[in-house]
Design a protein around this motif. Structure first.
Motif, PDB file in Angstrom:
ATOM      1  N   ASN A  60      45.986 -39.308  47.703  1.00  0.00           N
ATOM      2  CA  ASN A  60      45.616 -40.476  47.192  1.00  0.00           C
ATOM      3  C   ASN A  60      44.438 -40.603  47.831  1.00  0.00           C
ATOM      4  N   LYS A  63      41.973 -38.501  46.194  1.00  0.00           N
ATOM      5  CA  LYS A  63      40.984 -39.717  45.151  1.00  0.00           C
ATOM      6  C   LYS A  63      40.044 -40.133  45.342  1.00  0.00           C
ATOM      7  N   ASP A 107      41.430 -41.407  56.013  1.00  0.00           N
ATOM      8  CA  ASP A 107      39.864 -41.188  55.232  1.00  0.00           C
ATOM      9  C   ASP A 107      38.593 -41.340  55.119  1.00  0.00           C
ATOM     10  N   GLN A 126      48.839 -50.840  41.975  1.00  0.00           N
ATOM     11  CA  GLN A 126      47.038 -50.984  41.933  1.00  0.00           C
ATOM     12  C   GLN A 126      45.971 -51.411  41.979  1.00  0.00           C
ATOM     13  N   SER A 132      39.960 -47.014  40.470  1.00  0.00           N
ATOM     14  CA  SER A 132      41.586 -46.703  40.801  1.00  0.00           C
ATOM     15  C   SER A 132      41.934 -47.208  39.080  1.00  0.00           C
ATOM     16  N   SER A 138      50.498 -43.566  38.553  1.00  0.00           N
ATOM     17  CA  SER A 138      51.338 -44.080  37.925  1.00  0.00           C
ATOM     18  C   SER A 138      51.830 -45.368  39.440  1.00  0.00           C
ATOM     19  N   GLY A 139      51.643 -45.525  40.027  1.00  0.00           N
ATOM     20  CA  GLY A 139      51.025 -46.562  41.081  1.00  0.00           C
ATOM     21  C   GLY A 139      52.881 -46.644  41.793  1.00  0.00           C
ATOM     22  N   LEU A 142      53.547 -44.876  46.650  1.00  0.00           N
ATOM     23  CA  LEU A 142      53.169 -45.983  47.738  1.00  0.00           C
ATOM     24  C   LEU A 142      55.000 -46.052  47.938  1.00  0.00           C
TER      25      LEU A 142
HETATM   26  P1  ADP Z   1      48.428 -43.952  42.461  1.00  0.00           P
HETATM   27  O1  ADP Z   1      49.195 -42.884  41.840  1.00  0.00           O
HETATM   28  O2  ADP Z   1      48.363 -45.146  41.288  1.00  0.00           O
HETATM   29  O3  ADP Z   1      47.816 -43.428  43.134  1.00  0.00           O
HETATM   30  P2  ADP Z   1      50.329 -44.865  45.034  1.00  0.00           P
HETATM   31  O4  ADP Z   1      51.274 -45.723  44.923  1.00  0.00           O
HETATM   32  O5  ADP Z   1      50.153 -43.956  45.929  1.00  0.00           O
HETATM   33  O6  ADP Z   1      49.612 -44.835  43.374  1.00  0.00           O
HETATM   34  O7  ADP Z   1      49.543 -45.852  45.575  1.00  0.00           O
HETATM   35  C1  ADP Z   1      48.687 -47.335  44.914  1.00  0.00           C
HETATM   36  C2  ADP Z   1      47.184 -47.818  44.875  1.00  0.00           C
HETATM   37  O8  ADP Z   1      47.083 -47.688  46.582  1.00  0.00           O
HETATM   38  C3  ADP Z   1      46.250 -47.002  44.125  1.00  0.00           C
HETATM   39  O9  ADP Z   1      45.967 -47.395  42.736  1.00  0.00           O
HETATM   40  C4  ADP Z   1      44.468 -47.312  44.585  1.00  0.00           C
HETATM   41  O10 ADP Z   1      44.897 -48.362  44.000  1.00  0.00           O
HETATM   42  C5  ADP Z   1      45.274 -48.130  46.186  1.00  0.00           C
HETATM   43  N1  ADP Z   1      45.475 -46.586  47.247  1.00  0.00           N
HETATM   44  C6  ADP Z   1      46.013 -45.712  47.267  1.00  0.00           C
HETATM   45  N2  ADP Z   1      46.092 -45.424  48.607  1.00  0.00           N
HETATM   46  C7  ADP Z   1      44.502 -44.974  49.073  1.00  0.00           C
HETATM   47  C8  ADP Z   1      43.399 -44.811  49.618  1.00  0.00           C
HETATM   48  N3  ADP Z   1      43.296 -43.586  50.187  1.00  0.00           N
HETATM   49  N4  ADP Z   1      42.388 -45.259  49.821  1.00  0.00           N
HETATM   50  C9  ADP Z   1      42.093 -46.285  48.802  1.00  0.00           C
HETATM   51  N5  ADP Z   1      42.755 -47.558  48.180  1.00  0.00           N
HETATM   52  C10 ADP Z   1      44.297 -46.193  47.835  1.00  0.00           C
END
Ligand code: ADP
Length: 182
Positions: A60, A63, A107, A126, A132, A138-139, A142
């Motif tokens: 993440n 990304k 980050d 998301q 994003s 997949s959301g 986390l």
């Molecule tokens: P995804 O597979 O969509 O990344 P996650 O559950 O890992 O699903 O993350 C959910 C959402 O949280 C992401 O789509 C993003 O909007 C936000 N997110 C997660 N990590 C970060 C990060 N390091 N910086 C900014 N936004 C984040």
């Protein structure tokens, strides 16, 4: 989900994830810095599951961080009473007691608005922003990470400044003498 718990060293997980993601990090023009505290006490954990969590957090970070920036992964020994977080995570941290290994992934990416901090751990979350949507996902990463950390009697949370970056934290209880005797 099945778990294989054993006494282990968190830094081996950090090293494995760093190696596994080195190409991803390099391809995006990022630098991954690790700051591992030496001689940390052991935790009773499933190393594969913790690898899964850390891989998700670092992926993440990759990304959502623009080229040229750094990601810092750190391990340290902390006492629960010294942990700080945004108010929305206070009920989660209040449940912790004693010593923990704290792993953080910092980050310099797009960040997360305060009102969304808690919700990134919801299923299919998301955050509504163009990045994003563009990078996709997949959301589920986390919410699964949260489930895995909670199975370790630990906690996971984050802090962020929009436009400045995000830090994700997870804490796993240290193996104490008392637990061994029990
Ligand atoms: P995804 O597979 O969509 O990344 P996650 O559950 O890992 O699903 O993350 C959910 C959402 O949280 C992401 O789509 C993003 O909007 C936000 N997110 C997660 N990590 C970060 C990060 N390091 N910086 C900014 N936004 C984040």
């Amino acid at each position: 989900m099945d778990y294989h718990f054993k006494d282990m060293d968190i830094n081996s997980v950090i090293e494995d994830v760093k190696n596994a993601l080195s190409v991803l990090v390099k391809d995006k023009g990022l630098t991954l810095i690790t700051k591992e505290s030496e001689e940390l006490p052991k935790i009773n954990a499933d190393s594969q599951r913790l690898e899964q969590v850390l891989t998700n957090l670092v992926s993440n970070a990759v990304k959502f961080t623009p080229e040229g920036k750094s990601i810092v992964v750190k391990s340290e020994l902390v006492n629960a009473k010294d942990l700080k977080c945004e108010d929305c995570f206070a009920p989660i941290l209040d449940k912790l007691e004693g010593e923990y290994i704290l792993v953080s992934v910092k980050d310099e990416g797009i960040g997360i608005a305060k009102e969304n901090l808690l919700h990134v751990f919801d299923k299919f979350a998301q955050i509504e922003n163009s990045l994003s949507r563009k990078v996709g996902g997949s959301g589920l990463g986390l919410p699964i990470a949260k489930q895995l950390i909670e199975a370790h009697k630990g906690a996971i949370w984050c802090n962020s400044e929009e436009g400045q970056g995000t830090t994700f934290y997870f804490a796993i209880p240290v193996v104490t003498e008392l637990q061994v005797i029990k």
